[in-house]
Design an enzyme around this catalytic site. Structure first.
Site, mmCIF file in Angstrom:
data_model
loop_
_atom_site.group_PDB
_atom_site.id
_atom_site.type_symbol
_atom_site.label_atom_id
_atom_site.label_comp_id
_atom_site.label_asym_id
_atom_site.label_seq_id
_atom_site.Cartn_x
_atom_site.Cartn_y
_atom_site.Cartn_z
ATOM 1 N N ASP A 29 -34.960 13.356 -28.036
ATOM 2 C CA ASP A 29 -34.934 13.432 -26.576
ATOM 3 C C ASP A 29 -36.314 13.014 -26.096
ATOM 4 O O ASP A 29 -37.008 12.329 -26.835
ATOM 5 C CB ASP A 29 -34.531 14.851 -26.122
ATOM 6 C CG ASP A 29 -33.870 14.842 -24.743
ATOM 7 O OD1 ASP A 29 -34.437 14.222 -23.832
ATOM 8 O OD2 ASP A 29 -32.800 15.447 -24.582
ATOM 9 N N HIS A 62 -36.230 9.632 -25.901
ATOM 10 C CA HIS A 62 -35.812 9.161 -24.577
ATOM 11 C C HIS A 62 -37.026 8.695 -23.772
ATOM 12 O O HIS A 62 -36.991 8.667 -22.550
ATOM 13 C CB HIS A 62 -35.067 10.270 -23.821
ATOM 14 C CG HIS A 62 -33.727 10.609 -24.396
ATOM 15 N ND1 HIS A 62 -32.921 11.583 -23.865
ATOM 16 C CD2 HIS A 62 -33.066 10.102 -25.464
ATOM 17 C CE1 HIS A 62 -31.799 11.661 -24.595
ATOM 18 N NE2 HIS A 62 -31.872 10.779 -25.559
#
Ligand SMILES: *[C@@H]1O[C@H](CO)[C@@H](O)[C@H](O)[C@H]1NC(C)=O
Ligand SMILES: *[C@@H]1O[C@H](CO)[C@@H](O)[C@H](O)[C@H]1NC(C)=O
Ligand SMILES: *[C@@H]1O[C@H](CO)[C@@H](O)[C@H](O)[C@H]1NC(C)=O
Ligand SMILES: *[C@@H]1O[C@H](CO)[C@@H](O)[C@H](O)[C@H]1NC(C)=O
Ligand SMILES: *[C@@H]1O[C@H](CO)[C@@H](O)[C@H](O)[C@H]1NC(C)=O
Ligand SMILES: *[C@@H]1O[C@H](CO)[C@@H](O)[C@H](O)[C@H]1NC(C)=O
Ligand SMILES: *[C@@H]1O[C@H](CO)[C@@H](O)[C@H](O)[C@H]1NC(C)=O
Ligand SMILES: *[C@@H]1O[C@H](CO)[C@@H](O)[C@H](O)[C@H]1NC(C)=O
Ligand SMILES: *[C@@H]1O[C@H](CO)[C@@H](O)[C@H](O)[C@H]1NC(C)=O
Ligand SMILES: *[C@@H]1O[C@H](CO)[C@@H](O)[C@H](O)[C@H]1NC(C)=O
Ligand SMILES: *[C@@H]1O[C@H](CO)[C@@H](O)[C@H](O)[C@H]1NC(C)=O
Length: 443
Positions: A253, A276
């Site tokens: 993430d 991310h």
């Protein structure tokens, strides 16, 4: 056990050795690590970091072994060495932690983690007892705070994440603890550590000022088919004057994420894989709340196998739901003075993603209710590399909810291409953006 007898027992378990006030070499001779003190460079958030005085005594944490809870041993060593000491977690040893430790009373102390600190897999206990940090339902295994605290030593924090990855796959409303909670810390350095298998985010830095993270290694994958989710590297919240540098992050993430009220932060020299991206937000999630993110400098990041490189995500003006456990919108505030300088990308879906419609795929609906959270003074420069095939021919997404709440966005010297050689960006509601990048208008 009564409190007084608990403390007495705890004090007996700490082995305390006193040394002369003249530190370092003497301590090192007895098994303590030298403080690393990696220099903050090349960028600096601007405000000075207070000097941390040398410590004058050492406490070595005992371990029971065999997976028995060592929390009492840890607490007693820390209590004996607080206010001027150096706590050693010995090399080669594993310290099991099965109790949520509130370490917000720390003052002038070094935690020298040479061994492994491993959290138990008792998901019922941790769900009931991990520290609730309010924001985004975050909970932490422990909370480390106070004043002038250094953590280093080359050792490992192991969150025993597998049970959590498997449990979360069955029920996404469970609260998974964050591995390393830096909560209310005024001045400190967290350096030379390995963070492994966090159930959720690796670091939450909240209510903290003057904290440096340097030379941290982050990694941990699921060994089952249940992916390790939401494993952000760092999330900063209500924190000021923070540095995150010289680190390697393999996660799933955000590599680093600046949550509400993150100010004066430098992120530099990172290698991020599988993330991310370096993200501002998400912001504006909570109706009526004011979120500020300003004075952020991100420099020299290598970003591979990621969904994004530079990312700013803001919820729209009215609520929307991204998923069962993630919904929001309607917040107020400002994102300003954000610089992303230098990024090398490889296999990244979007090199740059700016959205004021986070959680709302229907752009018509998003534009009907523009965000009350403004984005301004953003510079993104000196990016090279290639994106993934995912959005080819697009390499980026620059979508605001209205030009009145999104301005002074500067994209310079970004030469990132898609695998097919294009450099197109989806654009909406940003004045002047089509003179900076190759825009394809959306909405
Ligand atoms: C949890 O840890 C204990 C002790 O280390 C082990 O015996 C048990 O199998 C583990 N449980 C799970 C679900 O992994
Ligand atoms: C930070 O400080 C505020 C105000 O004292 C408090 O309400 C909050 O719970 C603290 N922790 C976090 C994670 O915000
Ligand atoms: C927090 O958790 C509760 C209960 O699981 C859930 O209803 C709520 O949506 C969560 N809030 C956020 C912001 O994730
Ligand atoms: C950029 O970061 C890498 C490691 O992530 C480091 O090796 C390199 O020296 C840094 N470059 C500059 C110019 O600081
Ligand atoms: C980098 O990320 C990719 C994709 O997420 C993953 O398959 C790979 O194992 C990661 N590399 C390392 C060294 O962790
Ligand atoms: C963030 O800062 C703003 C402006 O100072 C303040 O109104 C808001 O309450 C703060 N939010 C949090 C979560 O601390
Ligand atoms: C913008 O942020 C940088 C750090 O990234 C800082 O040096 C500069 O002073 C800030 N500018 C303003 C106007 O605050
Ligand atoms: C990106 O992922 C690929 C495939 O999983 C892997 O071979 C590569 O090493 C990863 N890149 C980095 C920098 O880890
Ligand atoms: C998007 O929202 C608009 C305005 O409310 C609505 O008319 C339209 O049908 C929506 N589109 C989709 C695909 O739901
Ligand atoms: C926020 O924005 C929405 C939609 O754009 C608007 O209806 C609302 O009045 C705004 N709220 C505040 C407090 O400014
Ligand atoms: C453009 O970015 C590249 C990669 O960071 C850098 O080497 C080059 O010097 C930059 N060019 C200009 C004109 O700034």
């Amino acid at each position: 056990m009564r409190v007084s007898s608990f403390i007495a027992a705890a004090l007996l378990q700490a082995s305390v050795t006193w040394s002369s006030p003249v530190e370092t070499d003497d301590l090192v001779a007895r098994g303590a690590s030298k403080r690393p003190n990696h220099p903050i460079k090349p960028h600096h958030p601007g405000k000075p970091f207070p000097v941390s005085p040398a410590r004058t005594k050492t406490c070595t944490v005992k371990t029971y072994g065999n997976g028995k809870d060592d929390s009492k041993n840890v607490l007693s060593a820390i209590k004996s060495c607080n206010n001027g000491g150096h706590v050693v977690f010995s090399k080669g040893k594993t310290y099991t932690i099965g109790t949520a430790l509130d370490l917000t009373f720390l003052k002038h102390i070094d935690l020298d983690v040479q061994g492994t600190i491993k959290f138990t897999n008792d998901t019922d206990y941790w769900q009931a007892n991990a520290f609730k940090q309010v924001f985004q339902n975050a909970t932490t295994f422990f909370q480390l705070g106070g004043e002038d605290v250094n953590v280093y030593g080359g050792g490992t924090f192991d969150g025993n994440g597998q049970v959590w990855y498997d449990l979360y796959a069955k029920n996404n409303l469970i609260l998974r603890p964050i591995l390393f909670g830096t909560i209310g810390l005024k001045s400190g350095r967290i350096e030379d550590l390995n963070l492994r298998y966090s159930p959720q985010w690796y670091n939450l830095v909240a209510n903290s000022t003057n904290v440096v993270f340097s030379d941290i290694s982050i990694s941990g994958y699921s060994s089952s088919s249940n992916v390790a989710k939401n494993t952000d590297g760092w999330d900063t919240y209500r924190s000021d004057n923070i540095v995150i540098q010289n680190s390697h992050i393999d996660n799933g993430d955000d590599c680093v994420s600046f949550k509400p009220n993150s100010t004066n932060i430098v992120v530099q020299n990172l290698i991020c894989n599988g993330s991310h991206g370096i993200s501002v937000g998400s912001l504006g999630q909570y109706k009526g709340e004011v979120d500020i993110v300003k004075n952020i400098y991100t420099y020299n990041v290598s970003m591979s196998n990621a969904s994004d490189g530079a990312r700013i995500k803001v919820w729209p003006g009215v609520s929307s739901a991204l998923s069962a456990d993630l919904q929001g919108g309607g917040g107020l505030g400002a994102v300003s003075n954000i610089t992303y300088d230098g990024m090398v990308l490889s296999n990244v879906d979007y090199a740059i993603e700016i959205t004021q419609c986070y959680g709302q795929k229907n752009l018509t609906l998003c534009n009907e209710f523009p965000s009350n959270l403004t984005i301004s003074d953003v510079t993104i420069k000196n990016f090279v590399g290639t994106t993934s095939k995912k959005y080819d021919p697009l390499v980026g997404y620059l979508v605001c909810s209205s030009p009145t709440v999104c301005n002074d966005i500067n994209i310079q010297n970004v030469t990132v291409k898609s695998p097919s050689g294009t450099n197109q960006y989806a654009c909406a509601n940003i004045d002047g953006i089509d003179s900076q990048v190759n825009c394809k208008k959306v909405a």
